[in-house]
Design a protein around this motif. Structure first.
Motif, PDB file in Angstrom:
ATOM      1  N   ARG A  11      37.054 -19.593  44.452  1.00  0.00           N
ATOM      2  CA  ARG A  11      35.867 -20.059  45.162  1.00  0.00           C
ATOM      3  C   ARG A  11      34.625 -19.835  44.301  1.00  0.00           C
ATOM      4  NH1 ARG A  11      37.502 -18.028  51.338  1.00  0.00           N
ATOM      5  NH2 ARG A  11      39.513 -19.112  51.322  1.00  0.00           N
ATOM      6  N   PRO A  12      33.511 -20.542  44.567  1.00  0.00           N
ATOM      7  CA  PRO A  12      32.313 -20.426  43.721  1.00  0.00           C
ATOM      8  C   PRO A  12      31.874 -18.977  43.540  1.00  0.00           C
ATOM      9  CG  PRO A  12      32.060 -22.224  45.270  1.00  0.00           C
ATOM     10  CD  PRO A  12      33.320 -21.514  45.661  1.00  0.00           C
ATOM     11  N   LEU A  13      31.435 -18.654  42.313  1.00  0.00           N
ATOM     12  CA  LEU A  13      31.013 -17.278  42.034  1.00  0.00           C
ATOM     13  C   LEU A  13      29.779 -16.914  42.855  1.00  0.00           C
ATOM     14  CD1 LEU A  13      28.269 -16.980  40.047  1.00  0.00           C
ATOM     15  CD2 LEU A  13      29.846 -17.926  38.382  1.00  0.00           C
ATOM     16  N   GLN A  14      29.678 -15.647  43.166  1.00  0.00           N
ATOM     17  CA  GLN A  14      28.533 -15.112  43.903  1.00  0.00           C
ATOM     18  C   GLN A  14      27.979 -13.914  43.142  1.00  0.00           C
ATOM     19  OE1 GLN A  14      31.047 -14.657  47.519  1.00  0.00           O
ATOM     20  NE2 GLN A  14      29.350 -15.615  48.592  1.00  0.00           N
ATOM     21  N   ILE A  15      26.654 -13.806  43.091  1.00  0.00           N
ATOM     22  CA  ILE A  15      26.027 -12.662  42.436  1.00  0.00           C
ATOM     23  C   ILE A  15      26.053 -11.472  43.397  1.00  0.00           C
ATOM     24  CG2 ILE A  15      23.879 -11.736  41.484  1.00  0.00           C
ATOM     25  CD1 ILE A  15      23.191 -14.539  40.540  1.00  0.00           C
ATOM     26  N   VAL A  16      26.610 -10.375  42.941  1.00  0.00           N
ATOM     27  CA  VAL A  16      26.683  -9.152  43.745  1.00  0.00           C
ATOM     28  C   VAL A  16      25.441  -8.294  43.521  1.00  0.00           C
ATOM     29  CG1 VAL A  16      28.028  -7.066  44.224  1.00  0.00           C
ATOM     30  CG2 VAL A  16      29.204  -9.202  43.630  1.00  0.00           C
ATOM     31  N   ARG A  17      25.041  -8.156  42.255  1.00  0.00           N
ATOM     32  CA  ARG A  17      23.868  -7.333  41.926  1.00  0.00           C
ATOM     33  C   ARG A  17      23.209  -7.867  40.665  1.00  0.00           C
ATOM     34  NH1 ARG A  17      20.649  -3.426  44.531  1.00  0.00           N
ATOM     35  NH2 ARG A  17      19.354  -2.509  42.906  1.00  0.00           N
ATOM     36  N   GLU A  18      21.919  -8.169  40.759  1.00  0.00           N
ATOM     37  CA  GLU A  18      21.162  -8.647  39.604  1.00  0.00           C
ATOM     38  C   GLU A  18      20.479  -7.481  38.900  1.00  0.00           C
ATOM     39  OE1 GLU A  18      19.439 -12.968  40.118  1.00  0.00           O
ATOM     40  OE2 GLU A  18      18.847 -11.741  41.830  1.00  0.00           O
ATOM     41  N   SER A  19      20.359  -7.596  37.601  1.00  0.00           N
ATOM     42  CA  SER A  19      19.600  -6.612  36.833  1.00  0.00           C
ATOM     43  C   SER A  19      18.116  -6.934  36.893  1.00  0.00           C
ATOM     44  CB  SER A  19      20.065  -6.589  35.369  1.00  0.00           C
ATOM     45  OG  SER A  19      21.383  -6.106  35.260  1.00  0.00           O
ATOM     46  N   SER A  20      17.304  -5.884  36.843  1.00  0.00           N
ATOM     47  CA  SER A  20      15.849  -6.052  36.880  1.00  0.00           C
ATOM     48  C   SER A  20      15.231  -6.098  35.491  1.00  0.00           C
ATOM     49  CB  SER A  20      15.209  -4.897  37.664  1.00  0.00           C
ATOM     50  OG  SER A  20      15.731  -4.848  38.973  1.00  0.00           O
ATOM     51  N   GLY A  21      16.021  -5.851  34.491  1.00  0.00           N
ATOM     52  CA  GLY A  21      15.501  -5.866  33.129  1.00  0.00           C
ATOM     53  C   GLY A  21      16.646  -5.935  32.136  1.00  0.00           C
ATOM     54  N   SER A  22      16.301  -5.945  30.869  1.00  0.00           N
ATOM     55  CA  SER A  22      17.312  -6.022  29.817  1.00  0.00           C
ATOM     56  C   SER A  22      17.856  -4.632  29.510  1.00  0.00           C
ATOM     57  CB  SER A  22      16.701  -6.629  28.559  1.00  0.00           C
ATOM     58  OG  SER A  22      15.642  -5.798  28.082  1.00  0.00           O
ATOM     59  N   TYR A  23      18.944  -4.618  28.777  1.00  0.00           N
ATOM     60  CA  TYR A  23      19.528  -3.350  28.337  1.00  0.00           C
ATOM     61  C   TYR A  23      19.923  -3.518  26.870  1.00  0.00           C
ATOM     62  CZ  TYR A  23      22.394   0.840  28.207  1.00  0.00           C
ATOM     63  OH  TYR A  23      22.912   2.076  27.881  1.00  0.00           O
ATOM     64  N   PRO A  24      19.011  -3.272  25.972  1.00  0.00           N
ATOM     65  CA  PRO A  24      19.259  -3.549  24.554  1.00  0.00           C
ATOM     66  C   PRO A  24      19.955  -2.417  23.798  1.00  0.00           C
ATOM     67  CG  PRO A  24      17.010  -2.841  24.854  1.00  0.00           C
ATOM     68  CD  PRO A  24      17.628  -2.832  26.217  1.00  0.00           C
ATOM     69  N   ILE A  25      20.320  -1.348  24.514  1.00  0.00           N
ATOM     70  CA  ILE A  25      20.858  -0.166  23.844  1.00  0.00           C
ATOM     71  C   ILE A  25      22.341  -0.020  24.160  1.00  0.00           C
ATOM     72  CG2 ILE A  25      20.647   2.329  23.546  1.00  0.00           C
ATOM     73  CD1 ILE A  25      17.816   2.057  24.711  1.00  0.00           C
ATOM     74  N   GLY A  26      23.173   0.114  23.119  1.00  0.00           N
ATOM     75  CA  GLY A  26      24.571   0.443  23.328  1.00  0.00           C
ATOM     76  C   GLY A  26      25.397  -0.713  23.872  1.00  0.00           C
ATOM     77  N   ARG A  27      26.576  -0.368  24.375  1.00  0.00           N
ATOM     78  CA  ARG A  27      27.506  -1.387  24.865  1.00  0.00           C
ATOM     79  C   ARG A  27      27.315  -1.598  26.363  1.00  0.00           C
ATOM     80  NH1 ARG A  27      33.008   2.166  24.078  1.00  0.00           N
ATOM     81  NH2 ARG A  27      33.135   3.082  26.173  1.00  0.00           N
ATOM     82  N   TRP A  28      28.054  -2.626  26.889  1.00  0.00           N
ATOM     83  CA  TRP A  28      27.810  -3.023  28.286  1.00  0.00           C
ATOM     84  C   TRP A  28      29.121  -3.300  29.023  1.00  0.00           C
ATOM     85  CZ3 TRP A  28      23.540  -3.292  31.330  1.00  0.00           C
ATOM     86  CH2 TRP A  28      23.683  -3.942  32.581  1.00  0.00           C
ATOM     87  N   GLY A  29      29.257  -2.715  30.194  1.00  0.00           N
ATOM     88  CA  GLY A  29      30.138  -3.192  31.239  1.00  0.00           C
ATOM     89  C   GLY A  29      31.618  -3.301  31.006  1.00  0.00           C
ATOM     90  N   ASP A  30      32.184  -2.576  30.041  1.00  0.00           N
ATOM     91  CA  ASP A  30      33.616  -2.729  29.826  1.00  0.00           C
ATOM     92  C   ASP A  30      34.431  -1.774  30.702  1.00  0.00           C
ATOM     93  OD1 ASP A  30      32.578  -0.630  28.436  1.00  0.00           O
ATOM     94  OD2 ASP A  30      33.812  -0.872  26.651  1.00  0.00           O
TER      95      ASP A  30
END
Length: 284
Positions: free
Chosen positions: A65-84
């Protein structure tokens, strides 16, 4: 190690457009075949967000089914790795419910973990008949195809003189999409015609626990096309065979006239039955 040879049943991409990236997913499928995916999404014009996509067991193969956003970020995260460290699992206490875990950024070059609850809405599934068989009486015209839809195309059935009554008995089989349905309804559209007196109609469902048929509805049959919809009390899982998900219903007719009025097979039949549509409604 099991010796089984796996086969690809369905696959696909969850990507809304060519400019958006989806990544770091986790997927879980429950015992009924419902599924949920938790993943991250971003593009050159949006911060990374936590998203989900759901699939019910009866949805078309290869489709979520179509994707839904659960939680949006309020800013960028330019440091380190992400979300694995994405995670998804079903809730053992709540059918069709999943929990998803992923990362988001509240801003200020920081990150948080978010846990979301996903619920796949319950919906009725119309289950068609797999097999149709007459045990007492005979088929005058039509067959399985005529009872799959309500389209004024009929199976016409003739009773048989037996035990001093003209009787008609037939069974229908189907396969449930769920081994433990939340609700079950049997639906039967039919009418009797060319009859004198009255005709009793009885609907039974097979109980796979007690291994016998249970009567769920008894009435005088109608002379006009009538839909009988019956939801039995108690746990509907008893009408679904464990392992195969098989279901069976039996419909019986009996004329109420004295046997001596129609005592031979050579005389005109006291009634006939035409059946238009038979199906189960299952709520997983």
């Amino acid at each position: 190690a099991s010796g089984d040879v796996p086969e690809l049943v369905q696959s696909g991409d969850i990507q809304p457009d060519a400019n958006t990236s989806t990544f770091f997913p986790s997927i879980w499928v429950d015992d009924e075949g419902n599924a949920a995916i938790t993943f991250a999404k971003s593009s050159s014009t949006e911060f990374i967000s936590m998203c989900r996509s759901l699939r019910a067991a009866n949805d078309p193969l290869g489709e979520f089914r179509p994707l839904q956003i659960v939680r949006e970020s309020s800013g960028s995260y330019p440091i380190g790795r992400w979300g694995d460290y994405s995670g998804t699992a079903n809730d053992p206490a709540e059918p069709r419910t999943f929990w998803g875990i992923h990362e988001y950024s509240p801003g200020s070059n920081s990150w948080n973990t978010w846990i979301g609850k996903y619920e796949i809405p319950t919906s009725e599934i119309q289950v068609a008949v797999d097999n149709f068989a007459v045990s007492i009486g005979s088929v005058n015209s039509g067959g399985l195809t005529e009872i799959l839809t309500s389209d004024d195309q009929y199976v016409v059935l003739d009773p048989k003189f037996l035990s001093f009554r003209y009787q008609l008995v037939f069974t229908v089989d189907a396969t449930s999409p769920s081994s433990a349905p939340g609700a079950l309804e049997f639906n039967y559209e039919s009418r009797a015609f060319n009859f004198v007196g009255s005709v009793d109609q009885e609907i039974e469902l097979y109980n796979f626990v007690s291994e016998q048929f249970e009567t769920i509805d008894s009435r005088l049959t109608s002379t006009t096309d009538t839909v009988v919809s019956v939801t039995p009390n108690g746990d509907p899982a008893r009408y679904v065979q464990s392992g195969t998900n098989a279901m069976q219903a039996r419909v019986s007719y009996q004329g109420s006239l004295p046997f001596w009025i129609f005592s031979t097979e050579n005389l005109n039949l006291p009634y006939r039955v035409r059946t238009d549509h038979i199906f189960w409604s299952i709520t997983p």
